[in-house]
Motif scaffolding. Structure first.
Motif, PDB file in Angstrom:
ATOM      1  N   SER A  33       5.873  70.755  27.790  1.00 26.83           N
ATOM      2  CA  SER A  33       4.464  70.594  28.167  1.00 26.83           C
ATOM      3  C   SER A  33       3.537  71.544  27.420  1.00 26.83           C
ATOM      4  CB  SER A  33       4.296  70.787  29.684  1.00 26.83           C
ATOM      5  OG  SER A  33       4.750  72.063  30.085  1.00 26.83           O
ATOM      6  N   THR A  34       4.086  72.636  26.845  1.00 28.27           N
ATOM      7  CA  THR A  34       3.249  73.561  26.069  1.00 28.27           C
ATOM      8  C   THR A  34       3.332  73.286  24.572  1.00 28.27           C
ATOM      9  OG1 THR A  34       5.056  75.187  25.979  1.00 28.27           O
ATOM     10  CG2 THR A  34       3.451  75.397  27.781  1.00 28.27           C
ATOM     11  N   GLY A  35       3.946  72.190  24.213  1.00 25.54           N
ATOM     12  CA  GLY A  35       4.030  71.848  22.795  1.00 25.54           C
ATOM     13  C   GLY A  35       5.047  72.656  22.026  1.00 25.54           C
ATOM     14  N   GLY A  36       6.090  73.117  22.725  1.00 31.49           N
ATOM     15  CA  GLY A  36       7.161  73.845  22.053  1.00 31.49           C
ATOM     16  C   GLY A  36       7.021  75.349  22.033  1.00 31.49           C
ATOM     17  N   LEU A  37       6.142  75.901  22.855  1.00 30.06           N
ATOM     18  CA  LEU A  37       6.019  77.362  22.922  1.00 30.06           C
ATOM     19  C   LEU A  37       7.312  77.987  23.422  1.00 30.06           C
ATOM     20  CD1 LEU A  37       2.427  77.947  24.378  1.00 30.06           C
ATOM     21  CD2 LEU A  37       3.187  78.180  22.008  1.00 30.06           C
ATOM     22  N   GLU A  38       7.570  79.187  22.961  1.00 30.85           N
ATOM     23  CA  GLU A  38       8.802  79.878  23.338  1.00 30.85           C
ATOM     24  C   GLU A  38       8.781  80.264  24.813  1.00 30.85           C
ATOM     25  OE1 GLU A  38      11.252  83.996  22.287  1.00 30.85           O
ATOM     26  OE2 GLU A  38       9.363  83.520  21.274  1.00 30.85           O
ATOM     27  N   THR A  39       9.910  80.024  25.490  1.00 35.25           N
ATOM     28  CA  THR A  39      10.099  80.514  26.852  1.00 35.25           C
ATOM     29  C   THR A  39      10.835  81.839  26.749  1.00 35.25           C
ATOM     30  OG1 THR A  39      10.303  78.237  27.650  1.00 35.25           O
ATOM     31  CG2 THR A  39      11.012  79.978  29.147  1.00 35.25           C
ATOM     32  N   VAL A  48      15.793  73.261  33.921  1.00 36.67           N
ATOM     33  CA  VAL A  48      14.854  72.137  33.851  1.00 36.67           C
ATOM     34  C   VAL A  48      13.416  72.642  33.823  1.00 36.67           C
ATOM     35  CG1 VAL A  48      13.975  70.117  35.098  1.00 36.67           C
ATOM     36  CG2 VAL A  48      16.442  70.482  34.901  1.00 36.67           C
ATOM     37  N   ALA A  49      13.109  73.655  34.618  1.00 34.28           N
ATOM     38  CA  ALA A  49      11.760  74.217  34.625  1.00 34.28           C
ATOM     39  C   ALA A  49      11.379  74.747  33.251  1.00 34.28           C
ATOM     40  CB  ALA A  49      11.659  75.338  35.662  1.00 34.28           C
ATOM     41  N   CYS A  50      12.307  75.451  32.599  1.00 32.66           N
ATOM     42  CA  CYS A  50      12.014  76.005  31.281  1.00 32.66           C
ATOM     43  C   CYS A  50      11.904  74.912  30.219  1.00 32.66           C
ATOM     44  CB  CYS A  50      13.087  77.019  30.890  1.00 32.66           C
ATOM     45  SG  CYS A  50      13.042  78.528  31.894  1.00 32.66           S
ATOM     46  N   LEU A  51      12.712  73.862  30.339  1.00 36.37           N
ATOM     47  CA  LEU A  51      12.590  72.728  29.415  1.00 36.37           C
ATOM     48  C   LEU A  51      11.248  72.038  29.590  1.00 36.37           C
ATOM     49  CD1 LEU A  51      16.186  71.208  29.622  1.00 36.37           C
ATOM     50  CD2 LEU A  51      15.158  72.361  27.650  1.00 36.37           C
ATOM     51  N   LEU A  52      10.820  71.880  30.832  1.00 38.38           N
ATOM     52  CA  LEU A  52       9.514  71.267  31.092  1.00 38.38           C
ATOM     53  C   LEU A  52       8.388  72.132  30.540  1.00 38.38           C
ATOM     54  CD1 LEU A  52      10.042  69.984  34.750  1.00 38.38           C
ATOM     55  CD2 LEU A  52       9.752  68.585  32.697  1.00 38.38           C
ATOM     56  N   LEU A  53       8.529  73.451  30.675  1.00 33.98           N
ATOM     57  CA  LEU A  53       7.521  74.353  30.126  1.00 33.98           C
ATOM     58  C   LEU A  53       7.457  74.232  28.604  1.00 33.98           C
ATOM     59  CD1 LEU A  53       8.032  77.584  32.258  1.00 33.98           C
ATOM     60  CD2 LEU A  53       5.912  76.275  32.069  1.00 33.98           C
ATOM     61  N   LYS A  54       8.621  74.194  27.977  1.00 35.57           N
ATOM     62  CA  LYS A  54       8.646  74.097  26.519  1.00 35.57           C
ATOM     63  C   LYS A  54       8.018  72.787  26.051  1.00 35.57           C
ATOM     64  CE  LYS A  54      11.685  74.616  22.531  1.00 35.57           C
ATOM     65  NZ  LYS A  54      13.056  74.967  22.062  1.00 35.57           N
TER      66      LYS A  54
END
Length: 252
Positions: free
Chosen positions: A124-130, A116-122
């Motif tokens: 909230s950053t406009g689709g940047l790669e995790t 969930v954290a990585c999905l939120l990062l992706k």
């Protein structure tokens, strides 16, 4: 041997309110940790044009993970013990400090928290790669396994010494700081070689979101072996059968 103290737990434990609250605490703590830790790497990549592998990037990653883990362990300590790591939970299981059923709940919660954290990062950053964890050039899979074993041994040994040992006394107050510090120090030591995971959940979330599984097994095998060795060593030698606190089973 602490292996004799491994408890499976009762069926009612899986649905007991205390177990569910503890699992929720692990989910939230892991989400906080992974969001801050992985997010710091993504932010550094954006600010420096993908230069997170530089010395400055390594220091930034070490500081971010140390600070985030200090907070994540602190906020979960009074509810779930603040494991925030499947390897730490495994070490606690080997030492007889948590039942198998509750461990499974923790593992599920920790892995979900990371995803969930990585999905939120992706999002909230406009689709940047995790970015997923990977091995540096010249580092073999088994070299990385040894790195992960040694680093996770240090982490779980620190957890036992500052948080689990019944003789810890006032030392338990600084447990989250010590745990955060050892993770930060290990990232400085191993981050340039294999990313210095020490935590299968931290590796799992980015792997799922980026769907990158190359050498992913390294980040499970190494931490679990290191955690198991640390639990066996500390529990056998420094706690012993006379100083071990039995699991509370009257609630389940």
């Amino acid at each position: 041997m602490p292996i004799n103290r491994i408890a499976v737990g009762t069926p009612g434990e899986a649905s007991h309110p205390d177990s569910l609250r503890a699992a929720l605490a692990e989910f939230i703590s892991t989400l906080i940790f992974v969001f801050a830790g992985s997010g710091s790497g993504m932010a550094f990549n954006k600010l420096t044009d993908s230069a997170s592998t530089t010395p400055a990037g390594l220091v930034a990653a070490a500081l971010a993970h140390a600070f985030a883990l200090f907070v994540a362990v602190s906020v979960g300590a009074n509810i779930s013990g603040g494991h925030v790591n499947p390897a730490v939970t495994f070490g606690a299981l080997i030492g007889g400090n948590i039942t198998l059923l509750r461990s499974i709940l923790y593992w599920i919660a920790q892995l979900l928290g990371s995803v969930v954290a990585c999905l939120l990062l992706k999002f909230s950053t406009g689709g940047l790669e995790t970015p997923a964890f990977g091995l540096s050039s010249g580092v073999g899979a088994w070299n990385a396994v040894v790195f992960e074993i040694v680093m996770t041994f240090g982490l779980v040994y620190t957890v036992y010494a500052t948080a689990v040992d019944p003789k810890k006394g006032n030392l338990g107050i600084i447990a989250p700081i010590a745990i955060g510090f050892i993770v930060g120090a290990n990232i400085l030591a191993g981050g340039a070689f294999d990313g210095a995971s020490m935590n299968p959940a931290v590796s799992f979330g980015p792997a799922v979101v980026s769907w990158t599984w190359t050498n992913h097994w390294v980040y499970w095998l190494g931490p679990f072996i290191g955690a198991g060795i640390a639990a066996l060593v500390y529990d056998n030698i420094f706690i012993g059968s006379g100083g071990h606190e039995p699991l509370p089973t009257n609630d389940f």
